[in-house]
Write a protein that holds these residues in place. Sequence first.
Motif, short mmCIF file in Angstrom:
data_model
loop_
_atom_site.label_atom_id
_atom_site.label_comp_id
_atom_site.label_asym_id
_atom_site.label_seq_id
_atom_site.Cartn_x
_atom_site.Cartn_y
_atom_site.Cartn_z
N ASP A 1 -5.01 1.68 9.12
CA ASP A 1 -4.88 2.97 8.54
C ASP A 1 -3.73 4.16 8.60
O ASP A 1 -3.79 4.80 8.52
N GLY A 2 -2.43 3.78 8.35
CA GLY A 2 -1.66 4.16 7.49
C GLY A 2 -1.89 4.53 5.54
O GLY A 2 -2.74 3.63 5.34
N TYR A 3 -1.30 5.95 5.30
CA TYR A 3 -1.10 5.83 3.86
C TYR A 3 -0.61 5.47 3.22
O TYR A 3 1.07 5.56 3.76
N LEU A 4 -0.69 4.73 1.37
CA LEU A 4 0.51 5.05 0.80
C LEU A 4 0.01 5.89 -0.60
O LEU A 4 -1.32 5.82 -1.10
N GLN B 1 -6.49 -0.55 5.51
CA GLN B 1 -7.35 -1.31 6.20
C GLN B 1 -7.12 -1.97 7.32
O GLN B 1 -5.57 -2.81 7.70
N GLN B 2 -7.37 -2.02 8.69
CA GLN B 2 -7.25 -2.40 9.89
C GLN B 2 -7.74 -3.42 9.89
O GLN B 2 -8.39 -4.57 9.15
N GLY B 3 -6.53 -4.58 10.19
CA GLY B 3 -6.10 -5.98 10.34
C GLY B 3 -7.28 -6.79 10.60
O GLY B 3 -8.36 -6.08 12.27
N ASN C 1 5.85 -5.35 0.00
CA ASN C 1 7.05 -4.96 1.64
C ASN C 1 6.22 -3.64 1.84
O ASN C 1 5.48 -3.66 3.41
N ALA C 2 5.82 -2.55 1.11
CA ALA C 2 5.35 -1.37 1.47
C ALA C 2 4.31 -2.17 2.38
O ALA C 2 3.82 -1.34 3.62
N VAL C 3 2.76 -2.77 1.74
CA VAL C 3 2.22 -2.45 2.63
C VAL C 3 1.85 -3.44 4.20
O VAL C 3 1.84 -2.61 5.36
#
Length: 216
Positions: free
Chosen positions: A142-145, A214-216, A134-136
């Motif tokens: 390009d967001g950060y986890l 990563q960009q889908g 869910n977090a992903v």
Amino acid sequence: MGVCGKLQDKTKLTIDAYNKNFAGYADKFMKYSPYAQHVIEFAGLLEDDFKVLDIGCGPGNVAKQLCAVRRLEITGIDLSSEMLEIAKVSVPDGIFQLQDFRKARFLSEYFDAVVLSFSIVHLDDDEVNEVLANAVKWLRSDGYLYVSFMEGKQAGFETTSFSLQPLYFNYFQEAKIEAFFKANGIDCFRSIRQDYLEPDGSNTTDVFLFGKKQQG
């Protein structure tokens, strides 16, 4: 209560312990430099006005540390009502909600960064997979986890330096979490391992992972 009954109620017992020992937790971890240094490093990757989701935000310690570096739109969720009251004071501009993050719902690709600071440690393996997935999903391309957890040992109930009331803890292997990241489109570009001294004198390995979607 038998072991099976305890495991069924692991969340309730853990949240009860946090609600009764919130002050001790906040006193120890609000400015705990061994952890804060990694949060501050992560904050350096972000930009002002980023939307950040803090999953299992506790007393707002991580949110406060992030906001000391960047001007951010923070949303924090937690099941401890007592912790949330501290968080609202710690980060007055943040949005803090009483939510079970196993059941939380947010828009896909809404957040610029998602943080799980030692929050997955209270979940079983299946719950962790669902929460991380869910977090992903909630994280934009390009967001950060940011994910931190403990490695080793057997899952079960333990007392801590801030609570003599047992809490449920689970432990994970870094390689498995990184493999999950890779399978779900997260590039894990930073890994930090450090020892944490337990009250009994033993050491637990804490792991801190930085990832980028990563960009889908």
